[in-house]
Scaffold this active site. Structure first.
Site, mmCIF file in Angstrom:
data_model
loop_
_atom_site.group_PDB
_atom_site.id
_atom_site.type_symbol
_atom_site.label_atom_id
_atom_site.label_comp_id
_atom_site.label_asym_id
_atom_site.label_seq_id
_atom_site.Cartn_x
_atom_site.Cartn_y
_atom_site.Cartn_z
ATOM 1 C CB CYS A 123 -0.942 -0.021 1.210
ATOM 2 S SG CYS A 123 -0.092 0.013 2.811
ATOM 3 C CG LEU A 124 1.289 6.112 0.654
ATOM 4 C CD1 LEU A 124 1.883 6.325 -0.737
ATOM 5 C CD2 LEU A 124 0.405 7.282 1.039
#
Length: 177
Positions: A67-68
């Site tokens: 994810c980020l």
């Protein structure tokens, strides 16, 4: 590589140097993915996995979920491990941010809209700031704008429903082309 109870973590440089058929799976929203992602990665939300991986991952020997920042991936580790179905799978330590910090390439489309929650933060922050400054400089009635936005954010946090996100999702810049 550090380990977690469900899926081990892998550093960005180590993941990039992995040999064999590696599939990177971005678990962020499609809008976040469209804005920037690892080249060749496929995008699927953990809630949509339902024990199945995207077709692009069908022949992969190794899966790297990201994810980020790595936070959402770690939270969804149990679902991701189940979807890996016995294949070698990792969580990308530090997510896309660590990948970029390691100087590794990404595919970016800056014309794509920013994520809806960032839009909510920008909109809510702007309205609160306008309400407070307007209340000080023009009329105290504008303080109610800040209170209204604060009540909306509190409601969103307590219920999971964000009216501003719902409204922003209908804006033209958030419509799929």
């Amino acid at each position: 590589m550090s380990t977690s109870p469900i899926l081990p973590r892998i550093a960005a440089a180590e993941a990039a140097a992995s040999e064999g058929r590696v599939c990177f799976i971005d678990i962020r929203s499609p809008a976040e993915y469209q804005r920037e992602h690892i080249a060749g990665a496929c995008c699927i939300l953990p809630a949509e996995l339902d024990g199945k991986l995207p077709a692009a991952a069908a022949d992969a020997q190794t899966l790297v979920f990201y994810c980020l920042s790595g936070m959402r991936t770690a939270q969804a580790a149990a679902v991701l491990a189940a979807a890996a179905d016995g294949r070698t799978a990792y969580i990308l330590e530090g997510g896309l941010q660590a990948w970029k910090k390691a100087g590794l390439p990404t595919v970016a489309d800056r014309s794509a809209p920013i994520g809806i929650m960032r839009q909510v933060q920008i909109g809510a922050g702007s309205l609160v700031l306008f309400g407070v400054i307007g209340g000080m400089l023009f009329t105290p009635v504008l303080y109610w704008l800040a209170a209204f936005v604060g009540a909306g954010l509190l409601t969103a946090g307590l219920t999971g429903f964000c009216g501003m996100a719902k409204l922003l999702s209908h804006m033209p810049w958030n419509k799929a082309a």
